[in-house]
Design a protein around this motif. Structure first.
Motif, short mmCIF file in Angstrom:
data_model
loop_
_atom_site.label_atom_id
_atom_site.label_comp_id
_atom_site.label_asym_id
_atom_site.label_seq_id
_atom_site.Cartn_x
_atom_site.Cartn_y
_atom_site.Cartn_z
N GLU A 65 0.79 -1.23 0.00
CA GLU A 65 0.00 0.00 0.00
C GLU A 65 0.83 1.28 0.00
OE1 GLU A 65 0.39 -1.39 4.35
OE2 GLU A 65 0.19 -2.29 2.35
N ASP A 66 2.03 1.23 0.60
CA ASP A 66 2.80 2.46 0.81
C ASP A 66 3.06 3.25 -0.48
OD1 ASP A 66 3.70 4.06 2.83
OD2 ASP A 66 5.73 3.25 2.86
N PRO A 67 3.57 2.61 -1.55
CA PRO A 67 3.81 3.38 -2.78
C PRO A 67 2.52 3.96 -3.37
CG PRO A 67 4.85 1.19 -2.90
CD PRO A 67 3.98 1.20 -1.69
N LEU A 68 1.41 3.25 -3.20
CA LEU A 68 0.13 3.74 -3.73
C LEU A 68 -0.34 4.98 -2.97
CD1 LEU A 68 -1.59 0.27 -4.14
CD2 LEU A 68 -0.78 1.74 -6.00
N VAL A 69 -0.28 4.91 -1.63
CA VAL A 69 -0.70 6.05 -0.81
C VAL A 69 0.23 7.25 -1.05
CG1 VAL A 69 -0.98 6.87 1.57
CG2 VAL A 69 -1.80 4.60 0.94
N LYS A 70 1.50 6.97 -1.30
CA LYS A 70 2.47 8.06 -1.54
C LYS A 70 2.40 8.60 -2.98
CE LYS A 70 5.96 7.36 2.05
NZ LYS A 70 5.46 6.34 2.95
N GLY A 71 1.62 7.93 -3.86
CA GLY A 71 1.35 8.54 -5.16
C GLY A 71 2.14 8.04 -6.35
N ILE A 72 2.54 6.77 -6.36
CA ILE A 72 3.32 6.27 -7.49
C ILE A 72 2.54 6.31 -8.80
CG2 ILE A 72 2.76 3.80 -7.12
CD1 ILE A 72 5.73 3.23 -7.97
N VAL A 73 1.23 6.06 -8.75
CA VAL A 73 0.42 6.07 -9.97
C VAL A 73 0.38 7.48 -10.56
CG1 VAL A 73 -1.92 5.73 -10.89
CG2 VAL A 73 -0.92 4.05 -9.32
N ASP A 74 0.24 8.48 -9.71
CA ASP A 74 0.22 9.88 -10.15
C ASP A 74 1.59 10.26 -10.75
OD1 ASP A 74 -2.30 11.03 -8.16
OD2 ASP A 74 -1.19 9.28 -7.52
N GLY A 94 -7.51 7.75 -4.80
CA GLY A 94 -8.13 6.45 -4.57
C GLY A 94 -7.50 5.72 -3.40
N ALA A 95 -6.18 5.83 -3.29
CA ALA A 95 -5.43 5.14 -2.23
C ALA A 95 -5.76 5.67 -0.84
CB ALA A 95 -3.94 5.23 -2.49
N LEU A 96 -6.35 6.87 -0.77
CA LEU A 96 -6.76 7.42 0.54
C LEU A 96 -7.80 6.55 1.23
CD1 LEU A 96 -7.10 11.32 0.51
CD2 LEU A 96 -5.66 9.90 1.98
N LEU A 97 -8.48 5.70 0.46
CA LEU A 97 -9.45 4.79 1.08
C LEU A 97 -8.76 3.86 2.08
CD1 LEU A 97 -11.80 3.75 -1.86
CD2 LEU A 97 -12.29 5.31 0.03
N GLU A 98 -7.47 3.62 1.87
CA GLU A 98 -6.69 2.88 2.86
C GLU A 98 -5.81 3.82 3.68
OE1 GLU A 98 -3.60 -0.90 3.36
OE2 GLU A 98 -4.48 -0.47 1.40
N LEU A 139 -1.68 5.08 7.95
CA LEU A 139 -1.06 3.77 7.86
C LEU A 139 -0.17 3.52 9.08
CD1 LEU A 139 0.08 3.69 4.10
CD2 LEU A 139 -1.99 2.70 5.11
N ALA A 140 -0.39 2.39 9.74
CA ALA A 140 0.40 2.06 10.95
C ALA A 140 0.88 0.62 10.91
CB ALA A 140 -0.46 2.32 12.20
N ALA A 141 1.19 0.15 9.70
CA ALA A 141 1.75 -1.19 9.49
C ALA A 141 0.91 -2.27 10.15
CB ALA A 141 3.19 -1.25 10.00
N ALA A 173 2.79 9.80 13.17
CA ALA A 173 1.87 10.65 12.40
C ALA A 173 0.57 9.93 12.08
CB ALA A 173 2.55 11.11 11.11
N ALA A 174 0.60 8.59 12.06
CA ALA A 174 -0.59 7.81 11.70
C ALA A 174 -1.75 8.07 12.66
CB ALA A 174 -0.26 6.32 11.66
N SER A 175 -1.44 8.38 13.94
CA SER A 175 -2.53 8.58 14.91
C SER A 175 -2.69 10.05 15.33
CB SER A 175 -2.34 7.67 16.13
OG SER A 175 -1.13 7.93 16.80
N LYS A 176 -2.34 10.96 14.42
CA LYS A 176 -2.65 12.37 14.68
C LYS A 176 -4.16 12.56 14.76
CE LYS A 176 1.16 15.08 12.77
NZ LYS A 176 1.58 15.92 11.63
N LYS A 177 -4.85 11.70 14.01
CA LYS A 177 -6.31 11.62 14.11
C LYS A 177 -6.64 10.19 14.49
CE LYS A 177 -8.38 15.00 11.02
NZ LYS A 177 -8.88 15.18 9.65
#
Length: 423
Positions: free
Chosen positions: A71-80, A100-104, A153-155, A182-186
């Motif tokens: 998931e990490d590369p997707l959330v960080k925007g590799i597709v973009d 789209g990756a923000l869903l995870e 994301l918190a592994a 940073a994963a649990s700022k919210k």
């Protein structure tokens, strides 16, 4: 075509196993891969989140398709990243855009998406440190146990289920104070749903979709689902209780609204949607979305797909998935994960693995392994997944457990009760 898989676990080995069987695959690379992928593909020493290095390698190796495992590369925007570069935009990269990756990548965003598109899920509220008191007050309105989820994301470690209200309030404060960085700022607090879980996997081109085989995984380290959460100790596919009636409900209430929601919000999504579900009184609710295949579920889902996987992925890229035929092996598949002693806490690496070549009735998927000289040694917490077929899940599990007896490494551990709650 030349194909690159990003990732290094059992999931990526399972993808490699399917892709090399395709007549459309001329050369397969895995980055960074493991000792298992090295036997059927060429491993590349690449970090999947170093997008520039991935791009340069893709151009150098004349890569035509990239399958993103984690998931990490997707959330960080590799597709973009690939879509915005003239040299790269025609490479078929399987995975959603960062939107789209923000869903995870964000539990709060996933919950908002579900609410917006009428997808059944648990009641929830989200809180930041500034609204800590409001969060504590919200906990008082719920019945135990209390579910606290780090937004980011918190592994796989960012979800806490707590019986005691006082402890839940304390953990909320700990999380918002940086327990998971940073994963649990919210933190998303949601009502606890009591039921049995399963996972549904969907391949979508953003408009059309195919529902892949269902699976149920086992996250806890101990027998009867006790002890700490892990990345997954085993899985079963199909899920015996996922009958036609239930699957029809899931498709109508969850799969279709999810794909339609992506279209309505004009989200570029060409890849997998992993829908974590819970059945409450035979009614399905969404626990979470993942924007890639799960691990170890991939090790039981992909081997059951008889269709050419590369062809399915090509049609996903070309938005012609409605023209694809999806053929599924009717047999059951199960996988049992061999893990390092001490996992999911501290464990030793570099243990020599023996017995792999003696295994005949199971597919050996490497997860945390590497080659050292003539030896294959452990290099992670989850080491090897043993996947077997059978007329039902019990027969398949029997084969996986027989194979497990042939495998050895120091302090090797595996759960002996996968599927315990299905009979």
């Amino acid at each position: 075509m030349n194909i690159l898989i990003l990732g290094s676990g059992g999931r990526e080995h399972a993808f490699a196993y399917q892709i090399v069987q395709s007549s459309k695959c001329s050369k397969l690379y895995v980055a960074p891969g493991n000792a298992g992928t090295a036997e059927i593909a060429e491993n590349l020493s690449l970090n999947p989140i170093d997008f520039a290095a991935v791009a340069n390698t893709a151009l150098d190796k004349e890569i035509e398709m990239i399958v993103v495992g984690p998931e990490d590369p997707l959330v960080k925007g590799i597709v973009d990243y690939f879509a915005n570069d003239e040299r790269l935009k025609n490479i078929q990269i399987i995975g959603p855009s960062s939107r789209g990756a923000l869903l995870e990548g964000s539990k709060e965003r996933a919950k908002e998406f579900m609410a917006m598109h009428g997808i059944p899920t648990a009641a929830y509220e989200s809180f930041s440190f500034e609204s800590l008191d409001a969060g504590k007050n919200f906990l008082e309105t719920l019945k135990p146990p209390y579910v606290l989820k780090a937004d980011g994301l918190a592994a796989g470690k960012g979800v806490l289920i707590i019986e005691d209200l006082k402890e839940a309030k304390k953990e909320l404060e700990n999380m918002l104070s940086g327990k998971f960085g940073a994963a649990s700022k919210k933190v998303v607090i949601e009502e606890f749903l009591d039921g049995i879980e399963l996972s549904v996997f969907v391949l979508t081109d953003g408009k059309n979709y195919k529902i892949l085989p269902t699976a149920k995984d086992y996250k806890r380290i101990g027998e009867a689902d006790t002890g700490l959460n892990t990345g997954g100790m085993g899985a079963v596919s199909p899920v015996p209780f996922a009958d036609e009636t239930l699957m029809s409900k899931i498709e109508e209430r969850i799969v279709k609204p999810t794909v339609n929601g992506l279209m309505r919000e004009e989200i570029d999504y060409k890849g997998f949607v992993f829908i974590g579900l819970i059945m409450v009184n035979k009614e399905p609710y969404v626990i979470e979305y993942n924007v890639r295949m799960g691990d170890p579920e991939t090790e039981v889902v992909l081997p059951r797909i008889k269709s050419d996987l590369v062809e399915l992925l090509e049609k996903t890229w070309n938005v012609t998935l409605d023209k694809a035929q999806l053929e599924i092996d009717p047999r059951s598949a199960t996988t049992v994960m061999m893990v390092s002693g001490g996992y999911p806490e501290s464990y030793e690496k570099g243990k020599v693995i023996s017995g792999i070549k003696e295994i005949e009735d199971s597919i050996v998927f490497h997860a945390g392994t590497k080659q050292e000289g003539n030896d294959i040694v452990t290099s992670g917490g989850r080491v090897i997944a043993l996947t077997s077929f059978g007329e039902d899940y019990k027969m398949a599990l029997k084969k996986s457990y027989q194979s497990a007896e042939k495998l050895q490494f120091d302090k090797m551990y595996f759960r002996k009760d996968i599927g315990f709650d299905l009979s």
